[in-house]
Write an enzyme that holds these catalytic residues in place. Structure first.
Site, PDB file in Angstrom:
ATOM      1  N   LYS A 205       0.829  -1.206   0.000  1.00  0.00           N
ATOM      2  CA  LYS A 205       0.000   0.000   0.000  1.00  0.00           C
ATOM      3  C   LYS A 205       0.870   1.265   0.000  1.00  0.00           C
ATOM      4  CE  LYS A 205      -1.770   1.585   4.032  1.00  0.00           C
ATOM      5  NZ  LYS A 205      -1.606   2.976   4.445  1.00  0.00           N
ATOM      6  N   ASN A 206       1.801   1.327   0.946  1.00  0.00           N
ATOM      7  CA  ASN A 206       2.512   2.594   1.113  1.00  0.00           C
ATOM      8  C   ASN A 206       3.515   2.872  -0.006  1.00  0.00           C
ATOM      9  OD1 ASN A 206       0.950   3.185   3.287  1.00  0.00           O
ATOM     10  ND2 ASN A 206       2.449   2.524   4.830  1.00  0.00           N
TER      11      ASN A 206
ATOM     12  N   ARG B 273      -4.001  10.340   4.262  1.00  0.00           N
ATOM     13  CA  ARG B 273      -2.744  10.985   4.634  1.00  0.00           C
ATOM     14  C   ARG B 273      -1.814  11.163   3.427  1.00  0.00           C
ATOM     15  NH1 ARG B 273      -1.781  14.104   8.557  1.00  0.00           N
ATOM     16  NH2 ARG B 273       0.428  14.440   8.751  1.00  0.00           N
TER      17      ARG B 273
ATOM     18  N   CYS C 175      -5.351   8.232   9.176  1.00  0.00           N
ATOM     19  CA  CYS C 175      -5.523   7.647  10.505  1.00  0.00           C
ATOM     20  C   CYS C 175      -5.077   8.634  11.572  1.00  0.00           C
ATOM     21  CB  CYS C 175      -4.715   6.355  10.614  1.00  0.00           C
ATOM     22  SG  CYS C 175      -5.341   5.053   9.553  1.00  0.00           S
TER      23      CYS C 175
ATOM     24  N   ARG D 268      -0.067  14.876  13.716  1.00  0.00           N
ATOM     25  CA  ARG D 268       0.753  14.362  12.605  1.00  0.00           C
ATOM     26  C   ARG D 268       1.254  15.556  11.798  1.00  0.00           C
ATOM     27  NH1 ARG D 268      -1.838   8.991   9.931  1.00  0.00           N
ATOM     28  NH2 ARG D 268       0.239   8.940   9.017  1.00  0.00           N
ATOM     29  N   PRO D 269       2.359  16.170  12.294  1.00  0.00           N
ATOM     30  CA  PRO D 269       2.820  17.414  11.658  1.00  0.00           C
ATOM     31  C   PRO D 269       3.440  17.150  10.286  1.00  0.00           C
ATOM     32  CG  PRO D 269       4.389  16.696  13.336  1.00  0.00           C
ATOM     33  CD  PRO D 269       3.230  15.734  13.393  1.00  0.00           C
ATOM     34  N   ILE D 270       3.536  18.213   9.470  1.00  0.00           N
ATOM     35  CA  ILE D 270       4.234  18.077   8.175  1.00  0.00           C
ATOM     36  C   ILE D 270       5.334  19.132   8.056  1.00  0.00           C
ATOM     37  CG2 ILE D 270       2.322  16.970   6.944  1.00  0.00           C
ATOM     38  CD1 ILE D 270       1.876  19.754   5.611  1.00  0.00           C
TER      39      ILE D 270
ATOM     40  N   ASP E 267       3.331  -0.061  12.216  1.00  0.00           N
ATOM     41  CA  ASP E 267       2.095  -0.521  11.573  1.00  0.00           C
ATOM     42  C   ASP E 267       1.767  -1.976  11.907  1.00  0.00           C
ATOM     43  OD1 ASP E 267       1.891   2.000  10.537  1.00  0.00           O
ATOM     44  OD2 ASP E 267       2.708   1.489   8.578  1.00  0.00           O
TER      45      ASP E 267
ATOM     46  N   ILE F 231       6.899   5.510  17.587  1.00  0.00           N
ATOM     47  CA  ILE F 231       6.746   6.476  16.481  1.00  0.00           C
ATOM     48  C   ILE F 231       5.624   7.479  16.755  1.00  0.00           C
ATOM     49  CG2 ILE F 231       6.309   6.749  13.989  1.00  0.00           C
ATOM     50  CD1 ILE F 231       8.876   5.177  14.475  1.00  0.00           C
TER      51      ILE F 231
ATOM     52  N   ARG G 201      -9.161  -0.049   3.593  1.00  0.00           N
ATOM     53  CA  ARG G 201      -8.184   0.923   3.062  1.00  0.00           C
ATOM     54  C   ARG G 201      -6.861   0.243   2.748  1.00  0.00           C
ATOM     55  NH1 ARG G 201      -7.491   6.148   6.648  1.00  0.00           N
ATOM     56  NH2 ARG G 201      -5.993   6.425   5.004  1.00  0.00           N
TER      57      ARG G 201
HETATM   58  N1  EPU Z   1       6.961  13.823  11.893  1.00  0.00           N
HETATM   59  C1  EPU Z   1       7.273  15.105  12.250  1.00  0.00           C
HETATM   60  N2  EPU Z   1       7.231  16.059  11.274  1.00  0.00           N
HETATM   61  C2  EPU Z   1       6.918  15.774   9.977  1.00  0.00           C
HETATM   62  C3  EPU Z   1       6.613  14.458   9.633  1.00  0.00           C
HETATM   63  C4  EPU Z   1       6.634  13.481  10.619  1.00  0.00           C
HETATM   64  O1  EPU Z   1       7.571  15.395  13.401  1.00  0.00           O
HETATM   65  O2  EPU Z   1       6.912  16.699   9.154  1.00  0.00           O
HETATM   66  C5  EPU Z   1       6.985  12.771  12.938  1.00  0.00           C
HETATM   67  C6  EPU Z   1       5.609  12.146  13.157  1.00  0.00           C
HETATM   68  O3  EPU Z   1       4.839  12.884  14.062  1.00  0.00           O
HETATM   69  C7  EPU Z   1       5.983  10.757  13.664  1.00  0.00           C
HETATM   70  C8  EPU Z   1       7.293  10.454  12.935  1.00  0.00           C
HETATM   71  O4  EPU Z   1       7.782  11.703  12.462  1.00  0.00           O
HETATM   72  O5  EPU Z   1       6.212  10.814  15.028  1.00  0.00           O
HETATM   73  C9  EPU Z   1       7.195   9.502  11.771  1.00  0.00           C
HETATM   74  O6  EPU Z   1       6.201   9.938  10.854  1.00  0.00           O
HETATM   75  P1  EPU Z   1       6.313   9.634   9.299  1.00  0.00           P
HETATM   76  O7  EPU Z   1       6.415  10.926   8.584  1.00  0.00           O
HETATM   77  O8  EPU Z   1       7.407   8.631   9.082  1.00  0.00           O
HETATM   78  O9  EPU Z   1       4.914   8.964   8.983  1.00  0.00           O
HETATM   79  P2  EPU Z   1       4.014   9.153   7.696  1.00  0.00           P
HETATM   80  O10 EPU Z   1       4.885   9.317   6.498  1.00  0.00           O
HETATM   81  O11 EPU Z   1       2.951  10.146   7.950  1.00  0.00           O
HETATM   82  C10 EPU Z   1       4.014   6.628   7.020  1.00  0.00           C
HETATM   83  C11 EPU Z   1       2.973   5.578   6.758  1.00  0.00           C
HETATM   84  C12 EPU Z   1       2.306   5.153   8.054  1.00  0.00           C
HETATM   85  C13 EPU Z   1       3.376   4.672   9.043  1.00  0.00           C
HETATM   86  C14 EPU Z   1       4.481   5.724   9.203  1.00  0.00           C
HETATM   87  C15 EPU Z   1       5.646   5.239  10.042  1.00  0.00           C
HETATM   88  C16 EPU Z   1       2.210   6.109   4.528  1.00  0.00           C
HETATM   89  C17 EPU Z   1       1.133   6.614   3.662  1.00  0.00           C
HETATM   90  N3  EPU Z   1       1.976   6.108   5.840  1.00  0.00           N
HETATM   91  O12 EPU Z   1       3.319   7.729   7.600  1.00  0.00           O
HETATM   92  O13 EPU Z   1       1.487   4.058   7.708  1.00  0.00           O
HETATM   93  O14 EPU Z   1       2.782   4.443  10.306  1.00  0.00           O
HETATM   94  O15 EPU Z   1       5.003   6.096   7.912  1.00  0.00           O
HETATM   95  O16 EPU Z   1       6.208   4.091   9.485  1.00  0.00           O
HETATM   96  O17 EPU Z   1       3.246   5.670   4.038  1.00  0.00           O
HETATM   97  C18 EPU Z   1      -0.345   2.593   7.851  1.00  0.00           C
HETATM   98  O18 EPU Z   1      -0.016   2.093   6.766  1.00  0.00           O
HETATM   99  O19 EPU Z   1      -1.201   2.059   8.616  1.00  0.00           O
HETATM  100  C19 EPU Z   1       0.275   3.842   8.289  1.00  0.00           C
HETATM  101  C20 EPU Z   1      -0.263   4.629   9.186  1.00  0.00           C
END
Ligand code: EPU
Length: 416
Positions: free
Chosen positions: A22-23, A93, A117, A122-124, A305, A327, A397
């Site tokens: 998926k991801n 997301r 989710c 979940r900051p960016i 996950d 995480i 999903r």
């Molecule tokens: N974080 C920040 N700032 C940012 C981005 C992230 O502080 O700008 C922090 C988050 O708050 C978190 C950590 O960094 O504590 C890791 O977040 P990450 O950015 O790696 O997560 P994501 O890219 O939003 C993806 C997967 C998630 C999975 C996470 C961690 C996708 C679409 N989603 O999310 O998958 O949990 O990586 O491996 O690829 C799932 O498939 O069920 C799922 C939630």
């Protein structure tokens, strides 16, 4: 709103084929925007998040033709919009990958703050910081992130937190930027490597994906390719968890065992016998399950996950296990539902203490997100009686045909 009705107690036996990741799919579909030539993407899972990503591309003007059940041809030469509609972005997301992809292709992107989710904040900020380093400006206006640049230029970008999403977004934006971009403290997940491999297959120049330093030499133009997505390691791990609690004997096919090492190690430590082949794993659960301590971490650590699913397994194990979420701030919201079924779990912040060995009993429960839903299926398969799981849309999903696959393994599960 669908419900799954699961009768616990069946021993899972047989074979299950794992679909594409998926991801990885959710990163590679937007990445097709970087090329004006058509790309064929294969091994795409039939799940609602992938459908949503197709819808986003279509509303922007892309042509998507199905080649077979798991392959599509995507032609983005006809894309003329740079906006992802609010109602679509809110549902997923990974809609934020359209930021990096649109910025690379059109020098602008307009994407609503993403949904997805809910495991706490979940900051960016890291994505935005990375885009700025490459020469883009942004504003957030009415809930829409608006990115603009006159020209993207390679830069050295250090992430102080390892982020899958930020690494992917910068890979997308930097692929056609002028000069060289270096991402330090990059995420190393298999889907990062898969995205880099796809981009390289259409002419990008990316090295180091899978390590914590990725180097991207910008290229002017990208081509077409015929690319096959890697197997989904979380889907595979979820079926291992289901086999674990059902005294199962299951061959999990079409996987990349290397990607599953941390999950296999943990499953072995709780008593599963696992035989490893080139692209399959044979799982045998024929004894009592033992307690284990688990901490979720970035790859190659134990994946967050899989944290809900392993917690559900540990409710069946002898002894007390400690599960630490490394995480997300708030990924134990499903624990209340497991307790409704008789589990004895206490949560303090990011740590759950699981007092195992309880006999779970069926109850009406509700999935609060995708992996929480998978954990409830694990619990229901091992429980006594008939469990009703609400909110199947979350599970759909990320898991293709979970009812069909489990039924073929001998489980009693239906969707109503
Ligand atoms: N974080 C920040 N700032 C940012 C981005 C992230 O502080 O700008 C922090 C988050 O708050 C978190 C950590 O960094 O504590 C890791 O977040 P990450 O950015 O790696 O997560 P994501 O890219 O939003 C993806 C997967 C998630 C999975 C996470 C961690 C996708 C679409 N989603 O999310 O998958 O949990 O990586 O491996 O690829 C799932 O498939 O069920 C799922 C939630």
């Amino acid at each position: 709103m669908g419900r799954f009705i699961v009768d616990g107690g069946a021993h899972l036996k047989g074979e299950v084929k794992i679909n594409g990741a998926k991801n990885a799919a959710l990163a590679i579909i937007p990445a097709t925007l970087l090329s004006k030539k058509p790309c064929v993407i294969s091994n795409l899972p039939n799940i609602s998040d992938v459908d949503l990503s197709f819808q986003i591309l279509k509303t922007m003007g892309a042509k998507i033709e199905k080649q077979d059940e798991h392959s599509v041809m995507i032609d983005t030469s006809t894309v003329h919009k740079t906006e992802v509609p609010f109602e679509l972005a809110m549902k997923m997301r990974a809609s934020y990958y359209y930021l990096g992809a649109l910025l690379a292709r059109f020098k602008e992107a307009n994407v609503a703050m993403p949904g997805g989710c809910n495991f706490g904040v979940r900051p960016i900020n890291l994505h935005l910081k990375g885009f700025e380093s490459l020469g883009a400006n942004y504003e957030i206006d009415g809930g829409i992130i608006r990115l603009r640049t006159t020209n993207l230029t390679g830069a050295k970008i250090y992430f102080d937190v390892v982020s899958v999403g930020a690494t992917i977004n910068i890979l997308l934006a930097a692929t056609t930027a002028d000069g060289v971009t270096i991402i330090e403290n990059a995420a190393k997940e298999p889907h990062i490597v898969d995205l880099a491999n796809f981009l390289n297959s259409i002419g990008a120049n990316i090295i180091g994906a899978g390590t914590n330093i990725i180097k991207i030499k910008g290229v002017k133009e990208l081509n077409s390719s015929d690319y096959t997505i890697i197997p989904d390691q979380i889907e595979a791990g979820s079926y291992m968890a289901m086999a674990a609690v059902t005294r199962g004997d299951v061959l999990i096919k079409d996987v990349t065992p290397k990607h599953l090492e941390s999950i296999v190690n943990k499953m072995e430590s709780i008593g599963l016998k696992i035989k490893k082949y080139d692209s399959s794993l044979h799982i045998l659960s024929d004894g009592d399950l033992e307690k284990a301590d688990v901490t979720s971490q970035a790859y190659p650590g134990f994946p967050t996950d899989m944290q809900p699913q392993i917690t559900a397994v540990l409710t069946f194990a002898k002894g007390t296990s400690i599960v630490t979420e490394g995480i997300w701030d708030n990924r134990f919201q499903y624990v209340g539902e497991l307790c409704r079924m008789g589990a004895a779990i206490t949560v303090d912040g990011k740590v759950a203490v699981v007092e195992g060995g309880k006999i779970l009993k069926a109850a009406p429960v509700e999935a609060c997100d995708l992996r929480a839903g998978a954990a409830l299926i694990v619990a229901a398969l091992g429980a006594k009686g008939q469990t009703e799981i609400k909110n199947t849309r979350y599970i759909e999903r990320g898991y293709e045909d979970i009812v069909g696959k489990l039924t073929a393994l001998g489980a009693s599960i239906k969707k109503v």
